[in-house]
Design a protein around this motif. Structure first.
Motif, PDB file in Angstrom:
ATOM      1  N   ARG A   2      35.563   4.518  37.275  1.00 34.45           N
ATOM      2  CA  ARG A   2      35.372   3.053  37.669  1.00 34.45           C
ATOM      3  C   ARG A   2      36.391   3.424  39.306  1.00 34.45           C
ATOM      4  O   ARG A   2      35.032   2.762  40.341  1.00 34.45           O
ATOM      5  CB  ARG A   2      36.065   1.803  37.015  1.00 34.45           C
ATOM      6  N   ARG A   3      36.575   4.019  39.812  1.00 32.39           N
ATOM      7  CA  ARG A   3      37.895   3.934  41.044  1.00 32.39           C
ATOM      8  C   ARG A   3      36.491   4.793  42.048  1.00 32.39           C
ATOM      9  O   ARG A   3      37.327   4.373  43.352  1.00 32.39           O
ATOM     10  CB  ARG A   3      38.796   4.582  41.197  1.00 32.39           C
ATOM     11  N   LEU A   4      35.797   5.185  41.672  1.00 28.34           N
ATOM     12  CA  LEU A   4      34.725   5.538  42.812  1.00 28.34           C
ATOM     13  C   LEU A   4      33.604   4.560  43.162  1.00 28.34           C
ATOM     14  O   LEU A   4      32.939   5.319  44.322  1.00 28.34           O
ATOM     15  CB  LEU A   4      34.432   6.842  42.071  1.00 28.34           C
ATOM     16  N   TRP A   5      33.767   3.856  42.962  1.00 31.52           N
ATOM     17  CA  TRP A   5      32.800   2.864  43.203  1.00 31.52           C
ATOM     18  C   TRP A   5      32.843   2.634  44.627  1.00 31.52           C
ATOM     19  O   TRP A   5      32.177   2.282  46.009  1.00 31.52           O
ATOM     20  CB  TRP A   5      32.969   1.127  42.767  1.00 31.52           C
ATOM     21  N   PRO A   6      34.064   3.080  45.890  1.00 30.31           N
ATOM     22  CA  PRO A   6      33.637   2.734  47.124  1.00 30.31           C
ATOM     23  C   PRO A   6      33.189   4.011  47.220  1.00 30.31           C
ATOM     24  O   PRO A   6      32.025   3.971  48.846  1.00 30.31           O
ATOM     25  CB  PRO A   6      34.875   2.610  47.919  1.00 30.31           C
ATOM     26  N   PHE A   7      32.808   5.149  46.952  1.00 31.77           N
ATOM     27  CA  PHE A   7      32.663   6.796  47.259  1.00 31.77           C
ATOM     28  C   PHE A   7      30.933   6.004  46.981  1.00 31.77           C
ATOM     29  O   PHE A   7      30.085   6.296  47.863  1.00 31.77           O
ATOM     30  CB  PHE A   7      32.828   7.305  46.483  1.00 31.77           C
ATOM     31  N   LEU A  28      29.041   5.615  60.451  1.00 32.89           N
ATOM     32  CA  LEU A  28      29.785   4.759  60.022  1.00 32.89           C
ATOM     33  C   LEU A  28      29.997   5.548  58.755  1.00 32.89           C
ATOM     34  O   LEU A  28      30.973   4.823  57.837  1.00 32.89           O
ATOM     35  CB  LEU A  28      29.422   4.150  59.598  1.00 32.89           C
ATOM     36  N   ALA A  29      29.171   6.136  58.360  1.00 31.81           N
ATOM     37  CA  ALA A  29      29.568   6.469  56.558  1.00 31.81           C
ATOM     38  C   ALA A  29      29.610   8.021  56.261  1.00 31.81           C
ATOM     39  O   ALA A  29      30.942   8.116  55.377  1.00 31.81           O
ATOM     40  CB  ALA A  29      28.479   5.879  55.902  1.00 31.81           C
ATOM     41  N   LYS A  30      28.872   8.403  57.101  1.00 30.33           N
ATOM     42  CA  LYS A  30      29.462  10.244  56.872  1.00 30.33           C
ATOM     43  C   LYS A  30      30.577  10.417  56.459  1.00 30.33           C
ATOM     44  O   LYS A  30      31.121  11.417  55.970  1.00 30.33           O
ATOM     45  CB  LYS A  30      28.357  11.321  57.079  1.00 30.33           C
ATOM     46  N   PRO A  35      36.843  11.788  52.517  1.00 33.94           N
ATOM     47  CA  PRO A  35      38.172  11.185  51.997  1.00 33.94           C
ATOM     48  C   PRO A  35      38.455  10.493  51.272  1.00 33.94           C
ATOM     49  O   PRO A  35      39.610  10.114  50.639  1.00 33.94           O
ATOM     50  CB  PRO A  35      37.838  10.149  53.595  1.00 33.94           C
ATOM     51  N   VAL A  36      36.978   9.925  50.498  1.00 34.75           N
ATOM     52  CA  VAL A  36      37.142   8.882  49.614  1.00 34.75           C
ATOM     53  C   VAL A  36      37.720   9.940  48.092  1.00 34.75           C
ATOM     54  O   VAL A  36      38.175   9.454  47.426  1.00 34.75           O
ATOM     55  CB  VAL A  36      35.764   7.923  49.930  1.00 34.75           C
ATOM     56  N   LEU A  37      36.768  10.874  48.699  1.00 34.23           N
ATOM     57  CA  LEU A  37      36.699  11.710  47.330  1.00 34.23           C
ATOM     58  C   LEU A  37      38.394  12.363  47.202  1.00 34.23           C
ATOM     59  O   LEU A  37      39.421  12.605  46.255  1.00 34.23           O
ATOM     60  CB  LEU A  37      36.215  12.793  47.444  1.00 34.23           C
ATOM     61  N   LEU A  38      39.159  12.419  48.957  1.00 33.73           N
ATOM     62  CA  LEU A  38      40.143  13.256  48.820  1.00 33.73           C
ATOM     63  C   LEU A  38      41.242  12.234  48.185  1.00 33.73           C
ATOM     64  O   LEU A  38      41.935  12.602  47.332  1.00 33.73           O
ATOM     65  CB  LEU A  38      40.240  13.991  50.209  1.00 33.73           C
ATOM     66  N   VAL A  39      41.313  10.907  48.663  1.00 34.34           N
ATOM     67  CA  VAL A  39      41.896   9.506  47.442  1.00 34.34           C
ATOM     68  C   VAL A  39      41.814  10.032  45.955  1.00 34.34           C
ATOM     69  O   VAL A  39      43.512   9.872  45.710  1.00 34.34           O
ATOM     70  CB  VAL A  39      41.869   8.409  48.471  1.00 34.34           C
ATOM     71  N   HIS A  40      40.904   9.838  45.875  1.00 27.70           N
ATOM     72  CA  HIS A  40      40.544  10.354  44.682  1.00 27.70           C
ATOM     73  C   HIS A  40      40.935  10.660  44.040  1.00 27.70           C
ATOM     74  O   HIS A  40      41.840  11.013  42.501  1.00 27.70           O
ATOM     75  CB  HIS A  40      39.244   9.835  43.889  1.00 27.70           C
ATOM     76  N   LEU A 187      30.793  15.120  44.963  1.00 23.01           N
ATOM     77  CA  LEU A 187      31.713  14.065  43.654  1.00 23.01           C
ATOM     78  C   LEU A 187      31.459  15.021  42.169  1.00 23.01           C
ATOM     79  O   LEU A 187      32.847  14.892  42.034  1.00 23.01           O
ATOM     80  CB  LEU A 187      29.830  13.273  43.973  1.00 23.01           C
ATOM     81  N   LEU A 188      30.412  15.822  42.281  1.00 21.99           N
ATOM     82  CA  LEU A 188      30.633  17.081  40.959  1.00 21.99           C
ATOM     83  C   LEU A 188      31.750  17.616  41.252  1.00 21.99           C
ATOM     84  O   LEU A 188      32.736  17.726  40.051  1.00 21.99           O
ATOM     85  CB  LEU A 188      29.486  17.099  40.860  1.00 21.99           C
ATOM     86  N   ILE A 189      31.970  17.910  42.286  1.00 21.52           N
ATOM     87  CA  ILE A 189      33.403  19.293  42.319  1.00 21.52           C
ATOM     88  C   ILE A 189      33.964  18.740  42.344  1.00 21.52           C
ATOM     89  O   ILE A 189      35.291  19.332  41.339  1.00 21.52           O
ATOM     90  CB  ILE A 189      33.207  20.212  43.437  1.00 21.52           C
ATOM     91  N   THR A 190      34.877  17.418  42.739  1.00 19.30           N
ATOM     92  CA  THR A 190      35.353  16.402  42.518  1.00 19.30           C
ATOM     93  C   THR A 190      35.798  15.902  41.667  1.00 19.30           C
ATOM     94  O   THR A 190      37.039  16.088  41.099  1.00 19.30           O
ATOM     95  CB  THR A 190      36.081  16.027  43.697  1.00 19.30           C
ATOM     96  N   THR A 191      34.760  15.410  40.759  1.00 21.31           N
ATOM     97  CA  THR A 191      35.410  14.575  39.410  1.00 21.31           C
ATOM     98  C   THR A 191      35.822  16.070  38.824  1.00 21.31           C
ATOM     99  O   THR A 191      36.046  16.199  37.604  1.00 21.31           O
ATOM    100  CB  THR A 191      34.534  13.687  39.217  1.00 21.31           C
ATOM    101  N   GLY A 192      34.962  16.843  38.848  1.00 18.99           N
ATOM    102  CA  GLY A 192      34.635  18.325  37.428  1.00 18.99           C
ATOM    103  C   GLY A 192      36.211  18.656  38.029  1.00 18.99           C
ATOM    104  O   GLY A 192      37.064  19.061  36.830  1.00 18.99           O
ATOM    105  N   TRP A 193      36.867  18.663  39.445  1.00 17.62           N
ATOM    106  CA  TRP A 193      37.853  19.640  38.992  1.00 17.62           C
ATOM    107  C   TRP A 193      39.150  18.495  39.078  1.00 17.62           C
ATOM    108  O   TRP A 193      40.449  19.621  38.524  1.00 17.62           O
ATOM    109  CB  TRP A 193      38.232  19.752  40.985  1.00 17.62           C
ATOM    110  N   VAL A 194      39.316  17.688  38.637  1.00 16.34           N
ATOM    111  CA  VAL A 194      39.846  16.477  38.814  1.00 16.34           C
ATOM    112  C   VAL A 194      40.114  16.336  36.945  1.00 16.34           C
ATOM    113  O   VAL A 194      41.078  16.788  36.163  1.00 16.34           O
ATOM    114  CB  VAL A 194      40.087  14.823  38.607  1.00 16.34           C
ATOM    115  N   ALA A 195      38.730  16.482  36.378  1.00 17.92           N
ATOM    116  CA  ALA A 195      38.812  16.793  34.939  1.00 17.92           C
ATOM    117  C   ALA A 195      39.534  18.278  34.164  1.00 17.92           C
ATOM    118  O   ALA A 195      40.260  17.932  33.287  1.00 17.92           O
ATOM    119  CB  ALA A 195      36.760  16.436  34.342  1.00 17.92           C
TER     120      ALA A 195
END
Length: 222
Positions: A2-7, A28-30, A35-40, A187-195
């Motif tokens: 849920r914290r990834l809604w900004p992404f 604006l977005a790219k 960075p949003v994933l980096l914060v997560h 997204l998959l690499i970052t969240t998978g690595w966190v897990a």
């Protein structure tokens, strides 16, 4: 998650910008995707690791590739080369990848470069080196987890599409295909690595044994 809604918001704006060919929306977005994933990642890990470093370089690469210029393209490729090396370092420290994954990705690397070689012109050697690092990263990702492995594979597909474009070949919906696979890969690499790293950091519970029988307490025997 849920914290990834900004992404999700940033990714949606980027994909809309690509779909309608809006330079403003893409600028604006790219640059905010990584960075949003980096914060997560930093919130979860509480320290900088090679995956975090890779996301920093990915930010630089995303910004460089927004500039329609050959020099900017090479700068972007250099930034993403650093991303692949950083990811590769993290994944190899975690676990050795399966031999089948390494062999398969290296075979794909050889075939793709052979097919595109004559069409790449002066980009041949830069693409050869970058795609080798990318293929090794994707192979190493297979040794981390299924989620990270899928992210590594999608990263390779995204950059393969960019390589095809550099060689003068585009698939239908090329821009959306490139960005959709890239966004999903990050997204998959970052969240998978966190897990994975969260599980590794969790202390192993002690093996339960029989509780010691209390002995008499001096001065309190009856």
């Amino acid at each position: 998650m849920r914290r990834l809604w900004p992404f999700g918001v940033v990714a949606a704006v980027e994909l809309i910008g690509v779909a309608v060919d809006s330079t403003v929306l893409q600028w604006l977005a790219k640059p905010l995707l990584a960075p949003v994933l980096l914060v997560h990642l930093l919130r979860a890990r509480r320290r900088v690791d090679p995956v975090a470093v890779g996301l920093v370089f990915a930010t630089g690469g995303d910004i460089a590739l927004l500039v329609p210029d050959d020099t900017a393209f090479l700068v972007g490729m250099g930034c993403f080369l650093c991303t692949q090396v950083a990811f590769l370092t993290a994944f190899l420290r975690h676990r050795r990848p399966p031999f089948v994954a390494v062999a398969s990705y290296l075979a794909c690397w050889a075939v793709a470069n052979l097919v595109l070689w004559n069409s790449l012109g002066p980009l041949r050697l830069p693409v050869l080196g970058y795609s080798l690092a990318l293929s090794l990263m994707a192979a190493a990702a297979a040794g981390v987890s299924r989620r990270v492995a899928l992210g590594g594979g999608l990263f390779l597909i995204s950059d393969l599409l960019i390589g095809m474009e550099a060689a003068g070949s585009r698939v239908p919906g090329h821009g959306l295909a490139v960005m959709t696979t890239y966004i999903a890969a990050l997204l998959l690499i970052t969240t998978g690595w966190v897990a994975v790293t969260a599980r590794r950091a969790r202390p192993t519970p002690a093996v339960d044994g029989p509780a010691p029988r209390p002995g008499p307490v001096p001065g309190n025997a009856r």
